[in-house]
Design a protein around this motif. Sequence first.
Motif, mmCIF file in Angstrom:
data_model
loop_
_atom_site.group_PDB
_atom_site.id
_atom_site.type_symbol
_atom_site.label_atom_id
_atom_site.label_comp_id
_atom_site.label_asym_id
_atom_site.label_seq_id
_atom_site.Cartn_x
_atom_site.Cartn_y
_atom_site.Cartn_z
ATOM 1 N N ALA A 1 0.807 -1.215 0.000
ATOM 2 C CA ALA A 1 0.000 0.000 0.000
ATOM 3 C C ALA A 1 0.848 1.277 0.000
ATOM 4 N N LYS A 2 1.993 1.256 0.660
ATOM 5 C CA LYS A 2 2.828 2.460 0.741
ATOM 6 C C LYS A 2 3.863 2.537 -0.380
ATOM 7 N N ASP A 3 3.928 1.523 -1.225
ATOM 8 C CA ASP A 3 4.865 1.541 -2.339
ATOM 9 C C ASP A 3 4.441 2.586 -3.361
ATOM 10 N N LYS A 4 5.416 3.153 -4.044
ATOM 11 C CA LYS A 4 5.149 4.129 -5.096
ATOM 12 C C LYS A 4 5.659 3.568 -6.416
ATOM 13 N N SER A 5 4.966 3.864 -7.472
ATOM 14 C CA SER A 5 5.366 3.435 -8.802
ATOM 15 C C SER A 5 5.940 4.631 -9.554
ATOM 16 N N HIS A 6 7.051 4.425 -10.234
ATOM 17 C CA HIS A 6 7.698 5.474 -11.023
ATOM 18 C C HIS A 6 7.803 4.974 -12.456
ATOM 19 N N ARG A 7 7.483 5.814 -13.395
ATOM 20 C CA ARG A 7 7.486 5.418 -14.804
ATOM 21 C C ARG A 7 8.588 6.163 -15.536
ATOM 22 N N TYR A 8 9.253 5.478 -16.425
ATOM 23 C CA TYR A 8 10.332 6.069 -17.209
ATOM 24 C C TYR A 8 10.069 5.806 -18.678
ATOM 25 N N GLU A 9 10.519 6.722 -19.518
ATOM 26 C CA GLU A 9 10.315 6.554 -20.954
ATOM 27 C C GLU A 9 11.494 7.163 -21.700
ATOM 28 N N VAL A 10 12.035 6.412 -22.609
ATOM 29 C CA VAL A 10 13.066 6.907 -23.519
ATOM 30 C C VAL A 10 12.674 6.501 -24.932
ATOM 31 N N THR A 11 13.225 7.209 -25.886
ATOM 32 C CA THR A 11 13.034 6.853 -27.283
ATOM 33 C C THR A 11 14.377 6.426 -27.853
ATOM 34 N N VAL A 12 14.405 5.277 -28.488
ATOM 35 C CA VAL A 12 15.592 4.805 -29.193
ATOM 36 C C VAL A 12 15.229 4.774 -30.664
ATOM 37 N N GLU A 13 15.978 5.542 -31.456
ATOM 38 C CA GLU A 13 15.694 5.623 -32.892
ATOM 39 C C GLU A 13 16.916 5.198 -33.680
ATOM 40 N N TRP A 14 16.738 4.186 -34.508
ATOM 41 C CA TRP A 14 17.826 3.673 -35.343
ATOM 42 C C TRP A 14 18.163 4.711 -36.404
ATOM 43 N N THR A 15 19.438 5.046 -36.523
ATOM 44 C CA THR A 15 19.904 6.014 -37.523
ATOM 45 C C THR A 15 20.907 5.370 -38.476
ATOM 46 N N GLY A 16 21.009 4.054 -38.434
ATOM 47 C CA GLY A 16 22.041 3.345 -39.188
ATOM 48 C C GLY A 16 21.619 2.778 -40.524
ATOM 49 N N ASN A 17 20.473 3.179 -41.045
ATOM 50 C CA ASN A 17 20.055 2.678 -42.352
ATOM 51 C C ASN A 17 20.943 3.301 -43.416
ATOM 52 N N THR A 18 21.727 2.479 -44.097
ATOM 53 C CA THR A 18 22.654 2.971 -45.120
ATOM 54 C C THR A 18 22.016 3.004 -46.504
ATOM 55 N N GLY A 19 20.715 2.773 -46.548
ATOM 56 C CA GLY A 19 19.999 2.833 -47.818
ATOM 57 C C GLY A 19 19.397 1.516 -48.236
ATOM 58 N N THR A 20 19.838 0.420 -47.622
ATOM 59 C CA THR A 20 19.296 -0.893 -47.984
ATOM 60 C C THR A 20 18.659 -1.597 -46.789
ATOM 61 N N GLY A 21 18.415 -0.852 -45.719
ATOM 62 C CA GLY A 21 17.808 -1.459 -44.542
ATOM 63 C C GLY A 21 18.652 -2.598 -44.009
ATOM 64 N N THR A 22 17.992 -3.660 -43.615
ATOM 65 C CA THR A 22 18.695 -4.818 -43.062
ATOM 66 C C THR A 22 18.743 -5.968 -44.070
ATOM 67 N N ALA A 23 18.960 -5.609 -45.312
ATOM 68 C CA ALA A 23 19.040 -6.632 -46.359
ATOM 69 C C ALA A 23 20.187 -7.613 -46.114
ATOM 70 N N THR A 24 21.292 -7.117 -45.537
ATOM 71 C CA THR A 24 22.410 -7.994 -45.182
ATOM 72 C C THR A 24 22.933 -7.596 -43.805
ATOM 73 N N TYR A 25 23.551 -8.552 -43.119
ATOM 74 C CA TYR A 25 24.049 -8.308 -41.774
ATOM 75 C C TYR A 25 25.139 -7.232 -41.760
ATOM 76 N N ARG A 26 25.996 -7.252 -42.730
ATOM 77 C CA ARG A 26 27.092 -6.282 -42.791
ATOM 78 C C ARG A 26 26.677 -4.972 -43.453
ATOM 79 N N GLY A 27 25.487 -4.915 -44.005
ATOM 80 C CA GLY A 27 25.082 -3.759 -44.796
ATOM 81 C C GLY A 27 24.387 -2.642 -44.044
ATOM 82 N N TYR A 28 24.186 -2.780 -42.765
ATOM 83 C CA TYR A 28 23.514 -1.706 -42.024
ATOM 84 C C TYR A 28 24.357 -1.260 -40.832
ATOM 85 N N GLY A 29 24.165 -0.012 -40.450
ATOM 86 C CA GLY A 29 24.867 0.535 -39.301
ATOM 87 C C GLY A 29 24.102 0.255 -38.015
ATOM 88 N N ARG A 30 24.825 0.219 -36.942
ATOM 89 C CA ARG A 30 24.212 -0.035 -35.632
ATOM 90 C C ARG A 30 23.907 1.260 -34.885
#
Length: 161
Positions: A3-32
């Motif tokens: 009953a005395k516990d409190k809940s805390h909420r957190y939110e972050v946004t993670v946005e992938w910026t490593g698309n080199t133009g071909t998406g994830t077509a190949t493992y070596r072809g995209y940035g992390r």
Amino acid sequence: MHAKDKSHRYEVTVEWTGNTGTGTATYRGYGRDHDVSAPGRPTLKGSADKAFRGDPERWNPEDFLLAALSECHMLSYLALAVGAGVDVVGYRDTATATMVTHADSSGEFTEAVLHPVVTVADAAMAEKAEHLHEAAGRACFIARSVNFPVRHESVIEVADS
């Protein structure tokens, strides 16, 4: 939750910026590369660890986890120091962690070790300052949330008078 516990909420946004133009077509072809953001805070530049084809100049999830453990321990420690009458005038931690990866590409952290160097105002506080690390480890929200041991190997120093 109790009953005395409190809940805390957190939110972050993670946005992938490593698309080199071909998406994830190949493992070596995209940035992390990706951006980690939250309203009102500076954007953090993230990537994978270099071992996983990431940019070594950017933060990676493993760094973030270790930093969270170190920060949480420090903040818990400082709060406990006030209540214990220990005047901390300096704090520095060089934390380390071990992660094991498996043949199936899974893995996990097996331990983290915090190496806090705490400077207290007076030598009479040193023993109490050392013992506060155990309580801080029990109080740290992040350490309580992981499934691997978080140890500490601390050093207590006394400020120059």
